[in-house]
Design an enzyme around this catalytic site. Structure first.
Site: not given
Length: 340
Positions: A146-148
């Site tokens: 995921g991005c985070y």
């Protein structure tokens, strides 16, 4: 030349995948799928593609994909690939999954954070979670981070792996642009509520928390938990992560800086900056920029990491994983300069 299919073409990440592959010298996108608008040209929905592609949107068909393509990308929201990707898993067909459906190895933890799933444990364990700048894609089912999680893990990896910090002191303050929430309409993403504003959301409950914790635990078995908060900022794309931790005894700032330089010296897409990085430095690219600062009064290390959530945080890293899996140079098709 490899042929690939994109499931979820009308979303931000799906379209970003298409943009990257348009310039990839070894890949052709031959099939694109969505949940509606079958038979319509992609350029009818995205006028900026007029004259660049004649591809039409199709209804999902796994048999067609396996017969005509070499790999499939799921650029879909949570809950989709756990239903549609099982045939590919059963047939050992290459999948790069940008959703969170196969990122967690523990079914109980998955059910707690993602809710309402009927996914079986044997399928959950079939994927390889691969942070492309640390690992090497090998399995035919790649769970794209995921991005985070990507921005946070790249920031913390040298510290946690080398036991340079007090593991009980990790605090992460993460901020995202609006495209990170997808195209779904809500009050939280309404222009009037976002412009000239900043707001926190999913405090202590963001689904990337267990993903981050799972990987930190792999790197250091003594890790237990971290404090992680998320905020929306009024930009269209980008992730800005500020991480803080107490420095462990016997380590000084120079040693820590050297550790970052050594870990990432040979990495194509991680840049250790002399000054604190700016979000604009990475927009439109697959880079993660990292900056460090140390406060000797509090003995706290600050690590700032910035990425483009649609590139390094989604489509860019997915292509990087694809390149690794198929034996290409991992940077192939990904050498974009930041947009001005």
């Amino acid at each position: 030349m490899k042929k690939v299919a994109i499931v979820g073409i009308r979303g931000y990440s799906g379209l970003e995948l298409f943009r990257i592959f348009y310039y990839h010298p070894e890949v052709e996108v031959t099939k694109i799928y969505a949940t509606s608008h079958y038979g319509e040209k992609l350029s009818e929905h995205f006028p900026q593609l007029e004259g660049l592609t004649d591809l039409t949107i199709s209804e999902f068909n796994e048999e067609e994909i396996m017969a005509e393509c070499d790999a499939v990308f799921f650029a879909t929201s949570a809950g989709v690939s756990q239903k549609l990707a099982l045939t590919f898993i059963d047939n050992n067909f290459p999948v790069i999954d940008l959703s969170g459906d196969f990122r967690l190895a523990d079914l109980e933890i998955y059910n707690k954070w993602y809710k309402n799933t009927n996914l079986k444990n044997e399928y959950l364990l079939s994927g390889q979670y691969n942070l492309a700048d640390i690992g090497q894609a090998k399995a035919n089912y790649i769970a794209n981070p995921g991005c985070y999680a990507t921005a946070t893990l790249l920031a913390l990896y040298p510290l946690v792996k080398n036991k340079m910090i007090d593991l009980d002191s990790i605090i992460v303050d993460a901020k995202s642009g609006l495209s990170g929430a997808g195209k779904g309409l809500s009050d939280a993403s309404h222009f009037v509520n976002v412009v000239d504003n900043m707001s926190m959301y999913k405090i202590n409950s963001h689904q990337h928390i267990p993903e981050i914790a799972q990987q930190l635990k792999i790197w250091n078995s003594n890790f237990q938990a971290l404090q992680f908060s998320t905020s929306l900022i009024p930009v269209s794309r980008g992730i800005f992560v500020s991480s803080y931790a107490k420095v462990a005894a016997d380590f000084d700032f120079e040693t820590i800086k050297n550790a970052y330089e050594q870990v990432y010296a040979t990495k194509n897409f991680v840049r250790i900056r002399r000054q604190m990085p700016h979000l604009s430095d990475v927009i439109g690219t697959n880079f993660c920029d990292i900056g460090l600062a140390y406060n000797p009064v509090t003995n706290v290390l600050s690590v700032v990491s910035v990425i483009d959530n649609l590139m390094k945080g989604a489509a860019g890293q997915a292509v990087q994983n694809f390149n690794q899996l198929f034996g290409y140079d991992e940077s192939l098709g990904l050498k974009f300069m930041p947009s001005l």
